[in-house]
Enzyme design. Structure first.
Site, PDB file in Angstrom:
ATOM      1  N   THR A  76     -31.405 -11.728  33.446  1.00  0.00           N
ATOM      2  CA  THR A  76     -30.449 -11.873  34.546  1.00  0.00           C
ATOM      3  C   THR A  76     -30.499 -10.616  35.381  1.00  0.00           C
ATOM      4  O   THR A  76     -30.608  -9.522  34.823  1.00  0.00           O
ATOM      5  CB  THR A  76     -29.021 -12.007  33.979  1.00  0.00           C
ATOM      6  N   ARG A  97     -26.489 -26.539  30.324  1.00  0.00           N
ATOM      7  CA  ARG A  97     -26.185 -25.323  29.555  1.00  0.00           C
ATOM      8  C   ARG A  97     -25.805 -24.201  30.532  1.00  0.00           C
ATOM      9  O   ARG A  97     -26.472 -23.985  31.530  1.00  0.00           O
ATOM     10  CB  ARG A  97     -27.409 -24.920  28.715  1.00  0.00           C
ATOM     11  N   VAL A  98     -24.739 -23.506  30.232  1.00  0.00           N
ATOM     12  CA  VAL A  98     -24.315 -22.391  31.075  1.00  0.00           C
ATOM     13  C   VAL A  98     -24.320 -21.123  30.226  1.00  0.00           C
ATOM     14  O   VAL A  98     -23.867 -21.142  29.084  1.00  0.00           O
ATOM     15  CB  VAL A  98     -22.906 -22.640  31.656  1.00  0.00           C
ATOM     16  N   GLY A  99     -24.834 -20.031  30.808  1.00  0.00           N
ATOM     17  CA  GLY A  99     -24.874 -18.764  30.083  1.00  0.00           C
ATOM     18  C   GLY A  99     -23.655 -17.915  30.391  1.00  0.00           C
ATOM     19  O   GLY A  99     -22.640 -18.393  30.913  1.00  0.00           O
ATOM     20  N   ASP A 100     -23.760 -16.634  30.078  1.00  0.00           N
ATOM     21  CA  ASP A 100     -22.650 -15.706  30.306  1.00  0.00           C
ATOM     22  C   ASP A 100     -22.558 -15.242  31.763  1.00  0.00           C
ATOM     23  O   ASP A 100     -21.508 -14.785  32.201  1.00  0.00           O
ATOM     24  CB  ASP A 100     -22.861 -14.453  29.447  1.00  0.00           C
ATOM     25  N   THR A 106     -27.064  -8.700  30.500  1.00  0.00           N
ATOM     26  CA  THR A 106     -28.204  -9.604  30.436  1.00  0.00           C
ATOM     27  C   THR A 106     -28.525  -9.802  28.953  1.00  0.00           C
ATOM     28  O   THR A 106     -28.236  -8.940  28.131  1.00  0.00           O
ATOM     29  CB  THR A 106     -29.428  -9.052  31.193  1.00  0.00           C
ATOM     30  N   GLY A 107     -29.109 -10.952  28.642  1.00  0.00           N
ATOM     31  CA  GLY A 107     -29.433 -11.226  27.244  1.00  0.00           C
ATOM     32  C   GLY A 107     -28.958 -12.600  26.841  1.00  0.00           C
ATOM     33  O   GLY A 107     -28.623 -13.418  27.709  1.00  0.00           O
ATOM     34  N   GLY A 162     -26.901 -15.360  26.369  1.00  0.00           N
ATOM     35  CA  GLY A 162     -25.553 -15.680  26.841  1.00  0.00           C
ATOM     36  C   GLY A 162     -24.643 -16.192  25.747  1.00  0.00           C
ATOM     37  O   GLY A 162     -23.457 -15.843  25.688  1.00  0.00           O
TER      38      GLY A 162
HETATM   39  N1  ASP Z   1     -27.712 -14.009  30.092  1.00  0.00           N
HETATM   40  C1  ASP Z   1     -28.566 -15.058  30.552  1.00  0.00           C
HETATM   41  C2  ASP Z   1     -28.131 -16.363  29.980  1.00  0.00           C
HETATM   42  O1  ASP Z   1     -27.844 -16.439  28.794  1.00  0.00           O
HETATM   43  C3  ASP Z   1     -30.007 -14.845  30.252  1.00  0.00           C
HETATM   44  C4  ASP Z   1     -30.495 -13.419  30.247  1.00  0.00           C
HETATM   45  O2  ASP Z   1     -29.914 -12.573  30.900  1.00  0.00           O
HETATM   46  O3  ASP Z   1     -31.474 -13.120  29.565  1.00  0.00           O
HETATM   47  O4  ASP Z   1     -28.102 -17.333  30.689  1.00  0.00           O
END
Ligand code: ASP
Length: 315
Positions: free
Chosen positions: A150, A178-181, A201-202, A204
Site C-alpha cells: 500500500t 475483500r477489504v484490507g486495512d 502497509t502489510g 490487512g
Molecule cells: N494492507 C494492504 C491490504 O491488506 C496490503 C499491503 O499493504 O500490503 O489490503
C-alpha cells in the site's frame, strides 16, 4: 516545519513532488494527494492504482482513504473499480458529513456522479500476471496471497496542518469484496494534527487486529517519539499476535509527529521515503533490529537497480 513520510520505494517520486509543494507553503492535503496520485498513475507499481493486480476473478478492486488531522474529516472507498485516482475520490468523500465511506458499486457510482473520469485500470501486464498466477495456483498448492503493498503517507505542512492518505489494490488474488486495512480508520491510517499521524502497509487482516495506526498516534500523544511509538506498537503487537493467534503477518508502519520528527517499524524488510525541511530526504531500508528496535539504512544503488529491473521484467 514541514515533512512527509511514505511507505515503500514506489512513493519516492511523489514525495519529491510533495516536498517542492510543501516548501512553497502548499496545504498538506494537496501535496499528499499529488504524491499518492503519482503512485496510482504509474503502471509498473502493481499494488496501487493503474497497473494494480486484480482479485481472484480478474477485477481490479481498489481501497483508499484520506484523513484531515485538523478536522478529523475522513473519506474512504473500498473495492472501487474503473477510477484512475481512488485517493481523489476518498478526499472528495471526506467533505461529506454522511456516507463518507463507500464500498463496491456504491463507491464507483459516487465517483461517476461526482464527475471523476472513468478508466479501465487493469493493464495488459497486470492481466498477464494474473493469468500466470491462476495457472500456477491450479498446478501447485501455493498460497495465492503474495505481492501486495500500500502507498501510505503522513504529511505535515508549514501551517501545522497534517493529513494522512492510503491507496492500494489490496491482496493480489483476494476474494471479491475483500477489504484490507487501508481504508479503515485507526488500522490503515490515523492523524491528529495536535499530535501526529501514522499509516500502514502489510497484511490487512492482521493490521486490523491491532489498530496499529491509532495505537501509534496514542503512543505519540503519551510522549513517545515517533520512532519509539512505532517500535512499541509494531514489535509489541507482532509478539502478542504470535503468542495468541499463532502467527503474525508482515506489516510495516510509518509515522510523523507535528514537529516533523518521524519513525518507522516493521517486522520484515521494508523500504520507505521521507523528506523534512532542512533534514533528510531519501529512500531508506528498515528491518527489525531485535529488542523492539528498528535498523534504518540508506538504500543502496544496487538495490534500486535491481528493483527497477524487477518491476519492469517481462511477464
Ligand atoms: N494492507 C494492504 C491490504 O491488506 C496490503 C499491503 O499493504 O500490503 O489490503
Amino acid at each position: 516545519m514541514w515533512g512527509i513520510i511514505a511507505t515503500w520505494r514506489m512513493a519516492h517520486d511523489g514525495v519529491l513532488a510533495a516536498k517542492e509543494m510543501l516548501a512553497a507553503d502548499a496545504f498538506a492535503g494537496d501535496a499528499m494527494e499529488t504524491a499518492i496520485k503519482m503512485v496510482e498513475d504509474y503502471p509498473y507499481y502493481k499494488s496501487v492504482g493503474y497497473g494494480g493486480l486484480p482479485n481472484e476473478t480478474g477485477i481490479l478492486e481498489m481501497d483508499a482513504a484520506y484523513m484531515d488531522g485538523t478536522t478529523f474529516a475522513i473519506g474512504a472507498v473500498a473495492g472501487i473499480t474503473d477510477v484512475p485516482n481512488p485517493i481523489a475520490v476518498a478526499r472528495q468523500l471526506s467533505h461529506e458529513k454522511f456516507n463518507s465511506f463507500r464500498v463496491g458499486a456504491g463507491a464507483t457510482q459516487y465517483a461517476m456522479l461526482a464527475g471523476f473520469p472513468r478508466k479501465n485500470m487493469l493493464t495488459e501486464r497486470a492481466r498477464r500476471i494474473w493469468e500466470k498466477r491462476c495457472e500456477e495456483i491450479a498446478k501447485t498448492n501455493l498460497s495465492p496471497y503474495d505481492g501486495h503493498d500500500t502507498v501510505g503517507m503522513v504529511c505535515l505542512d508549514q501551517n501545522q496542518r497534517m493529513t494522512v492518505g492510503t491507496s492500494s489494490s489490496g491482496l493480489f488474488m483476494k476474494k471479491a469484496g475483500r477489504v484490507g486495512d487501508s481504508p479503515l480508520s485507526g488500522s490503515g491510517f490515523y492523524v491528529d494534527a495536535e499530535i501526529g499521524g501514522a499509516a500502514a502497509t502489510g497484511l490487512g487482516e492482521d493490521l486490523m487486529k491491532g489498530c496499529l495506526s491509532y495505537e501509534i498516534v496514542q503512543l505519540m500523544a503519551s510522549g513517545l517519539t515517533p520512532q519509539a511509538a512505532c517500535d512499541k506498537a509494531v514489535y509489541g503487537f507482532t509478539e502478542k499476535l504470535t503468542q495468541r493467534y499463532g502467527k503474525a503477518g508482515a506489516f510495516s508502519l510509518v509515522a510523523m509527529n507535528n514537529q516533523g520528527q518521524w519513525g518507522v517499524a516493521t517486522n520484515v524488510e521494508f523500504t520507505f521515503s521521507v523528506a523534512v525541511k532542512d533534514g533528510v530526504c531519501g529512500i531508506f531500508m528498515a528491518k527489525p533490529g531485535g529488542n523492539q528496535t528498528t535498523v534504518i539504512e540508506p538504500i543502496t544503488q544496487e538495490w534500486l537497480d535491481a528493483y527497477e529491473k524487477r518491476i519492469k521484467a517481462p511477464v
